[in-house]
Design a protein around this motif. Structure first.
Motif, PDB file in Angstrom:
ATOM      1  N   PHE A 767       0.817  -1.088  -0.033  1.00  0.00           N
ATOM      2  CA  PHE A 767       0.072   0.153  -0.007  1.00  0.00           C
ATOM      3  C   PHE A 767       0.847   1.316   0.092  1.00  0.00           C
ATOM      4  O   PHE A 767       0.392   2.321  -0.221  1.00  0.00           O
ATOM      5  CB  PHE A 767      -0.836   0.018   1.077  1.00  0.00           C
ATOM      6  CG  PHE A 767      -2.016  -1.058   0.906  1.00  0.00           C
ATOM      7  CD1 PHE A 767      -3.161  -0.807  -0.022  1.00  0.00           C
ATOM      8  CD2 PHE A 767      -1.970  -2.237   1.775  1.00  0.00           C
ATOM      9  CE1 PHE A 767      -4.272  -1.711  -0.025  1.00  0.00           C
ATOM     10  CE2 PHE A 767      -3.147  -3.122   1.599  1.00  0.00           C
ATOM     11  CZ  PHE A 767      -4.152  -2.949   0.726  1.00  0.00           C
ATOM     12  N   ILE A 768       2.160   0.995   0.284  1.00  0.00           N
ATOM     13  CA  ILE A 768       2.770   2.395   0.109  1.00  0.00           C
ATOM     14  C   ILE A 768       2.894   2.844  -1.255  1.00  0.00           C
ATOM     15  O   ILE A 768       3.082   4.044  -1.619  1.00  0.00           O
ATOM     16  CB  ILE A 768       4.331   1.883   0.515  1.00  0.00           C
ATOM     17  CG1 ILE A 768       5.190   3.086   0.858  1.00  0.00           C
ATOM     18  CG2 ILE A 768       5.067   1.277  -0.721  1.00  0.00           C
ATOM     19  CD1 ILE A 768       4.851   3.824   1.885  1.00  0.00           C
ATOM     20  N   LEU A 769       2.816   2.139  -2.249  1.00  0.00           N
ATOM     21  CA  LEU A 769       2.606   2.414  -3.559  1.00  0.00           C
ATOM     22  C   LEU A 769       1.491   3.266  -3.885  1.00  0.00           C
ATOM     23  O   LEU A 769       1.383   4.379  -4.427  1.00  0.00           O
ATOM     24  CB  LEU A 769       2.629   1.391  -4.563  1.00  0.00           C
ATOM     25  CG  LEU A 769       3.639   0.218  -4.375  1.00  0.00           C
ATOM     26  CD1 LEU A 769       3.399  -0.880  -5.375  1.00  0.00           C
ATOM     27  CD2 LEU A 769       4.914   0.866  -4.836  1.00  0.00           C
ATOM     28  N   MET A 770       0.435   2.900  -3.161  1.00  0.00           N
ATOM     29  CA  MET A 770      -0.827   3.540  -3.239  1.00  0.00           C
ATOM     30  C   MET A 770      -0.565   4.947  -2.503  1.00  0.00           C
ATOM     31  O   MET A 770      -1.090   6.129  -2.991  1.00  0.00           O
ATOM     32  CB  MET A 770      -1.999   3.099  -2.411  1.00  0.00           C
ATOM     33  CG  MET A 770      -3.415   3.638  -2.320  1.00  0.00           C
ATOM     34  SD  MET A 770      -4.542   3.139  -1.112  1.00  0.00           S
ATOM     35  CE  MET A 770      -3.772   3.514   0.236  1.00  0.00           C
ATOM     36  N   PHE A 771       0.148   5.056  -1.311  1.00  0.00           N
ATOM     37  CA  PHE A 771       0.345   6.323  -0.736  1.00  0.00           C
ATOM     38  C   PHE A 771       1.204   7.241  -1.624  1.00  0.00           C
ATOM     39  O   PHE A 771       1.167   8.470  -1.647  1.00  0.00           O
ATOM     40  CB  PHE A 771       1.038   6.336   0.580  1.00  0.00           C
ATOM     41  CG  PHE A 771       0.074   5.384   1.361  1.00  0.00           C
ATOM     42  CD1 PHE A 771      -1.159   5.760   1.667  1.00  0.00           C
ATOM     43  CD2 PHE A 771       0.660   4.296   2.497  1.00  0.00           C
ATOM     44  CE1 PHE A 771      -1.933   5.028   2.809  1.00  0.00           C
ATOM     45  CE2 PHE A 771      -0.330   3.675   3.327  1.00  0.00           C
ATOM     46  CZ  PHE A 771      -1.536   4.132   3.364  1.00  0.00           C
ATOM     47  N   ASN A 772       2.075   6.806  -2.229  1.00  0.00           N
ATOM     48  CA  ASN A 772       3.080   7.502  -3.116  1.00  0.00           C
ATOM     49  C   ASN A 772       2.100   7.968  -4.312  1.00  0.00           C
ATOM     50  O   ASN A 772       2.202   9.317  -4.800  1.00  0.00           O
ATOM     51  CB  ASN A 772       4.129   6.505  -3.883  1.00  0.00           C
ATOM     52  CG  ASN A 772       5.229   7.308  -4.326  1.00  0.00           C
ATOM     53  OD1 ASN A 772       5.024   8.530  -4.609  1.00  0.00           O
ATOM     54  ND2 ASN A 772       6.531   6.603  -4.419  1.00  0.00           N
ATOM     55  N   ALA A 773       1.300   7.313  -4.758  1.00  0.00           N
ATOM     56  CA  ALA A 773       0.339   7.680  -5.990  1.00  0.00           C
ATOM     57  C   ALA A 773      -0.426   8.866  -5.424  1.00  0.00           C
ATOM     58  O   ALA A 773      -0.559   9.872  -6.181  1.00  0.00           O
ATOM     59  CB  ALA A 773      -0.395   6.615  -6.719  1.00  0.00           C
ATOM     60  N   LEU A 774      -1.090   8.783  -4.290  1.00  0.00           N
ATOM     61  CA  LEU A 774      -1.835   9.677  -3.550  1.00  0.00           C
ATOM     62  C   LEU A 774      -1.058  11.007  -3.346  1.00  0.00           C
ATOM     63  O   LEU A 774      -1.675  12.116  -3.384  1.00  0.00           O
ATOM     64  CB  LEU A 774      -2.463   9.024  -2.396  1.00  0.00           C
ATOM     65  CG  LEU A 774      -3.662   8.325  -2.569  1.00  0.00           C
ATOM     66  CD1 LEU A 774      -4.186   7.590  -1.001  1.00  0.00           C
ATOM     67  CD2 LEU A 774      -4.735   9.066  -2.814  1.00  0.00           C
ATOM     68  N   ALA A 775       0.167  10.650  -2.939  1.00  0.00           N
ATOM     69  CA  ALA A 775       0.972  11.853  -2.739  1.00  0.00           C
ATOM     70  C   ALA A 775       1.180  12.702  -4.142  1.00  0.00           C
ATOM     71  O   ALA A 775       1.045  14.088  -4.255  1.00  0.00           O
ATOM     72  CB  ALA A 775       2.488  11.672  -2.023  1.00  0.00           C
ATOM     73  N   VAL A 776       1.446  12.050  -5.102  1.00  0.00           N
ATOM     74  CA  VAL A 776       1.816  12.429  -6.304  1.00  0.00           C
ATOM     75  C   VAL A 776       0.207  13.371  -6.742  1.00  0.00           C
ATOM     76  O   VAL A 776       0.305  14.584  -7.112  1.00  0.00           O
ATOM     77  CB  VAL A 776       2.027  11.576  -7.541  1.00  0.00           C
ATOM     78  CG1 VAL A 776       2.059  12.289  -9.019  1.00  0.00           C
ATOM     79  CG2 VAL A 776       3.461  11.311  -7.188  1.00  0.00           C
ATOM     80  N   LEU A 777      -0.809  12.576  -6.559  1.00  0.00           N
ATOM     81  CA  LEU A 777      -1.867  13.148  -6.963  1.00  0.00           C
ATOM     82  C   LEU A 777      -2.398  14.431  -6.255  1.00  0.00           C
ATOM     83  O   LEU A 777      -2.814  15.508  -6.690  1.00  0.00           O
ATOM     84  CB  LEU A 777      -3.000  12.285  -7.125  1.00  0.00           C
ATOM     85  CG  LEU A 777      -4.331  12.254  -7.907  1.00  0.00           C
ATOM     86  CD1 LEU A 777      -4.046  12.553  -9.327  1.00  0.00           C
ATOM     87  CD2 LEU A 777      -5.330  11.176  -7.556  1.00  0.00           C
ATOM     88  N   SER A 778      -2.030  14.482  -5.145  1.00  0.00           N
ATOM     89  CA  SER A 778      -2.436  15.459  -4.078  1.00  0.00           C
ATOM     90  C   SER A 778      -1.632  16.930  -4.406  1.00  0.00           C
ATOM     91  O   SER A 778      -2.013  17.875  -4.325  1.00  0.00           O
ATOM     92  CB  SER A 778      -2.005  15.158  -2.615  1.00  0.00           C
ATOM     93  OG  SER A 778      -2.298  16.146  -1.649  1.00  0.00           O
ATOM     94  N   SER A 779      -0.272  16.402  -4.667  1.00  0.00           N
ATOM     95  CA  SER A 779       0.502  17.567  -5.184  1.00  0.00           C
ATOM     96  C   SER A 779       0.004  18.439  -6.567  1.00  0.00           C
ATOM     97  O   SER A 779       0.079  19.487  -6.711  1.00  0.00           O
ATOM     98  CB  SER A 779       1.962  17.107  -5.669  1.00  0.00           C
ATOM     99  OG  SER A 779       2.582  16.453  -4.295  1.00  0.00           O
ATOM    100  N   LEU A 780      -0.910  17.485  -7.421  1.00  0.00           N
ATOM    101  CA  LEU A 780      -1.204  18.209  -8.465  1.00  0.00           C
ATOM    102  C   LEU A 780      -2.611  18.734  -8.176  1.00  0.00           C
ATOM    103  O   LEU A 780      -2.774  19.995  -8.914  1.00  0.00           O
ATOM    104  CB  LEU A 780      -1.532  17.014  -9.628  1.00  0.00           C
ATOM    105  CG  LEU A 780      -0.190  16.334 -10.069  1.00  0.00           C
ATOM    106  CD1 LEU A 780      -0.659  15.135 -11.111  1.00  0.00           C
ATOM    107  CD2 LEU A 780       0.896  17.197 -10.811  1.00  0.00           C
ATOM    108  N   TYR A 781      -3.267  18.257  -7.269  1.00  0.00           N
ATOM    109  CA  TYR A 781      -4.600  18.851  -6.939  1.00  0.00           C
ATOM    110  C   TYR A 781      -4.381  20.173  -5.946  1.00  0.00           C
ATOM    111  O   TYR A 781      -5.274  20.938  -6.019  1.00  0.00           O
ATOM    112  CB  TYR A 781      -5.517  17.896  -6.205  1.00  0.00           C
ATOM    113  CG  TYR A 781      -6.531  16.912  -7.075  1.00  0.00           C
ATOM    114  CD1 TYR A 781      -7.571  17.619  -7.810  1.00  0.00           C
ATOM    115  CD2 TYR A 781      -6.064  15.593  -7.508  1.00  0.00           C
ATOM    116  CE1 TYR A 781      -8.284  16.983  -8.606  1.00  0.00           C
ATOM    117  CE2 TYR A 781      -7.093  14.959  -8.327  1.00  0.00           C
ATOM    118  CZ  TYR A 781      -7.813  15.632  -8.981  1.00  0.00           C
ATOM    119  OH  TYR A 781      -9.003  14.914  -9.670  1.00  0.00           O
TER     120      TYR A 781
END
Length: 820
Positions: A767-781
């Motif tokens: 799930f660390i991959l999910m958190f990483n993807a969320l961090a990227v998406l949060s940076s964009l949003y």
């Protein structure tokens, strides 16, 4: 050699003259065309004999052995049976010269008699003439006797066929070319004893052997055979006439040994067991060799049960038809025979008191081996004399070596037993009986070990009544380790150990190595105390995972929003809100945000080299452009309202040389170059994380810290500059205060990545991959929602605030405030 034979001749002549005496020899001698010698321990000389002058011993005055006397009578019976046969030696009579071999060192007159003619020994360098009529010798019984006298028979290759010798040294055909035996060597006996110990899972044993060639050979073989097994020789002692048996029992008891192997002649074993009964040495398992395993006197002793359970290995007891009748008829004739001619000493037995019933009921072990030895010699003579059609050739001059050659080829059946010798002269066929001394004092057969035609071993456990009145007794130095524990040896014996549990990632295979924990393969795992390894679970975030789908939907939503905002900004391109947001720069930022979102899709699925590269490349490259745009935008806002008036040249230079395009282009080229260096040095690649979780393999992408640090330097620098410039413009007019929005977006960005780094330090699962993807998406949003969305809101829902007049009013108010 000539000197040796000459001395032997003189010695034989001297002893022959010295030891003549008048004794009855009807039982010890029988005339015949060919003679067979016989050596039997009818009496046993005690070990304390002391002599002051050279003389032969009178065996008839020594201790009498009824079992050996029975074997002596068995040889006589076999010869008589052969002489009455019309097949084996039809027109040839077989005779014998038998001697009471009661001493190892004082019985040489009889030995020399067997190898001499008229008191003379034929020398090798003389032509063969007047050769002894003794074609072969049956005996002796003990290993020490055989090793002592065998060289005297080997010189002329006179067959020495033993019925009881076990020493493996006599299997050496270089030293003992004419030695054969109708018993198995000690090697076979020890093999059976070891199998019994293994069968009952005994590990901690004592081995008591006689202090002679027989016992020492047995001990050496036992040590060799237990090598590589789980059996430990805890205690060993050589037994002789001066041994303190009580002390031995104390030492065995002190070491908590419950299995005692006694490998000694009958007399020594009797003394040992009798002492055990007397001193109340109790509750042990005794393993007897064939010399005393069916000893009737010991098995029927009072209180013999107190010593424990007695198991033994014995020669199979074969009933020889006609032997009992022979004994009865022989004993009746003895009373009516007159004293015979004068012959050698030790060819007499003062045993008139022995009844036929005594002989018949005596220990019958080795009786069949005597019987088969005589028949083997007779068959050898049969073949050497070319017997057939009811007669044997009378034109053949017979020599012992000729009989030896035929003996080696022996292959006949006797009482349903195959008689055959191997290349070492050892008995090839036959078997051993495994016996148990039951409650009635009988040696009850409970199993067997057969050699021919194939090796077979069997024990009927249900027939044994143990001294424990239940389960099989145990004999361990250390108790068995629980499952999953390894043995750590303490001391010199591998049977003495401590038990240690195998840690995680290891297992124990008792059959392969009970002393070391075996590491699992890197694709396997185990809990502590395991006996095998399990495959690790391979984990990664698949595209079909609900969280992955949700995040990818969020990425597509971001792309859709950026497209919608771009259309909205195109329609309202000339309005103050779009211009204050950056004008044409807005479209670059929105495009880069969309392109950055491509990275999100490569966090899911099984990692490949391409996936690992595209997981980071789009985000780092295009997000850097976004940050560069916001740095430029922050700088422009601060420059217009604060720096232009104070430093007009800087503003004019910025406008003249198109500063914003220059900064963005340089940032893009620099980041692209840094990424090229980084990926050339060490590109991200698929990686199996096998360290963090013992039972799992996490599929991820490996990033080289030095390489990745090179490519994130510029984004970090731009983020810092952007934060500084935006913070400087925090008090600008409300509608021109993009600086506050940028500052807030940057704070969200920093907070997002702080949370992710903290999570990464604490958790390394899939799930660390999910958190990483969320961090990227949060940076964009963060920029899309907190910078562009408010602008869209004004354009759509508050158009009155999107007019030049409204913006000019705000600027005038800001100017008045500053001037005040």
């Amino acid at each position: 050699m000539r000197h040796f034979l000459t001395s032997l001749y003189l010695l034989g002549t001297f002893l022959h003259t010295l030891t003549k005496c008048a004794m009855s020899a009807t039982d010890f001698h029988l005339d015949g065309d060919y003679l067979i010698g016989g050596l039997f321990n009818i009496h046993y000389a005690s070990g304390g004999l002391y002599q002051t002058k050279p003389q032969a011993i009178d065996c008839s005055s020594q201790l009498f052995s009824l079992s050996d006397y029975r074997r002596f009578q068995m040889m006589r019976f076999a010869v008589e049976q052969i002489n009455n046969s019309t097949y084996i030696l039809p027109n040839v009579s077989l005779g014998y010269d038998i001697f009471d071999h009661c001493s190892v060192t004082k019985n040489f007159p009889g030995i020399l008699n067997l190898i001499s003619v008229n008191g003379l020994i034929q020398s090798w360098f003389e032509p063969l003439k007047n050769f002894s009529r003794v074609m072969a010798v049956v005996g002796p019984f003990t290993s020490t006797d055989a090793l002592t006298i065998a060289p005297l028979f080997m010189t002329d290759l006179i067959p020495l066929v033993s019925y009881g010798v076990g020493s493996s040294r006599l299997s050496n055909k270089i030293k003992f070319p004419s030695f054969l035996r109708t018993v198995h060597s000690n090697d076979g006996m020890i093999e059976v004893i070891v199998k019994i110990i293994v069968h009952f899972n005994w590990r901690w044993v004592a081995f008591l052997n006689s202090d002679d060639d027989y016992g020492r050979d047995g001990l050496d073989l036992f040590i060799k055979k237990i090598d590589g097994t789980d059996i430990c020789l805890a205690y060993t002692k050589a037994l002789n006439d001066n041994t303190n048996y009580s002390q031995i029992f104390q030492q065995i008891e002190a070491q908590k040994i419950h299995v005692v192997i006694v490998f000694a002649p009958e007399a020594t074993s009797e003394a040992l067991v009798e002492t055990a009964v007397q001193v109340n040495f109790r509750n042990k398992v005794w393993i007897a060799c064939d010399t005393w395993s069916i000893n009737k006197r010991l098995s029927k002793m009072k209180e013999i049960r107190n010593i424990g359970t007695v198991l033994g290995v014995s020669q199979p007891v074969e009933t020889v038809p006609g032997f009992n009748n022979f004994i009865y008829s022989t004993k009746r004739q003895t009373f009516f025979k007159n004293e015979a001619q004068n012959v050698f000493c030790n060819q007499a037995c003062n045993c008139s008191y022995v009844t036929p019933e005594d002989i018949i009921s005596a220990d019958s072990s080795y009786s069949f081996t005597v019987y088969s030895a005589v028949y083997a010699i007779a068959h050898g003579l049969h073949n050497a004399l070319q017997c057939g059609d009811g007669k044997c050739s009378d034109n053949i001059t017979m020599f012992p070596y000729m009989v030896l050659e035929e003996l080696k080829k022996s292959n006949f059946t006797l009482l349903n037993q195959n008689i055959q010798f191997d290349e070492n002269g050892d008995f090839k066929s036959g078997s051993y009986s495994i016996v148990f001394w039951n409650q009635t004092g009988d040696a009850q057969e409970i199993g067997f070990y057969s050699f021919y035609p194939s090796v077979q071993f069997f024990i009927n456990n249900t027939m044994i009544k143990w001294y424990t009145d239940g389960d099989v007794p145990t004999s361990f130095c250390s108790a068995e380790c629980p499952i999953g524990y390894v043995q750590k040896q303490t001391g010199i014996h591998k049977c003495c150990f401590n038990c240690e549990i195998c840690p995680n990632g290891t297992y124990i295979n008792v059959t392969e190595d009970p002393y070391n924990c075996i590491n699992c393969k890197d694709t396997q795992w185990s809990e502590k105390g395991s006996t095998s390894c399990d495959l690790r679970v391979v984990e990664y975030m698949p595209f079909t995972d609900s969280w992955a789908i949700l995040i990818m939907v969020g990425a597509w939503a971001l792309v859709g929003m950026t497209l919608s905002m771009s259309v909205l900004f195109v329609v309202n391109y000339n309005t103050p809100v779009v211009k204050s947001a950056g004008g044409p720069m807005c479209f670059l930022i929105l495009g880069c945000l969309s392109l950055s979102s491509l990275s999100v899709f490569f966090y899911f699925g099984k990692p490949t080299v391409a996936f690992c590269i595209l997981r980071y490349l789009p985000f780092l490259l295009f997000y850097t452009i976004c940050l560069a745009c916001f740095v430029v935008r922050s700088f422009q806002i601060v420059c217009i309202f604060k720096i232009a008036a104070k430093v007009p040249k800087l503003y004019s230079w910025w406008m003249k040389y198109h500063g914003q395009q220059l900064v963005i282009t340089v940032a893009f080229i620099t980041e692209a170059f840094l990424l090229l260096i980084s990926y050339s040095y060490a590109a991200p690649k698929p990686y199996q994380d096998k360290v963090w979780y013992p039972d799992k393999i996490i599929l991820d992408c490996e990033i080289n810290p030095k390489a990745i640090s090179c490519s994130v330097i510029l984004p970090l620098l731009l983020c810092s500059l952007c934060f500084v410039f935006s913070y400087m413009g925090k008090d600008l007019p409300k509608n021109y205060n993009e600086a506050k929005a940028i500052t807030f977006c940057l704070l969200l960005l920093i907070f997002t990545w702080i949370i992710f780094v903290t999570q990464y330090m604490l958790y390394h699962g899939k799930f660390i991959l999910m958190f990483n993807a969320l961090a990227v998406l949060s940076s964009l949003y963060s920029f899309l929602l907190w910078y562009f969305l408010p602008k869209c809101y004004i354009i759509i829902f508050q158009p009155h605030r999107n007019t030049p007049k409204y913006f000019q009013g705000l600027i005038q108010n800001y100017t008045k405030t500053i001037s005040q």
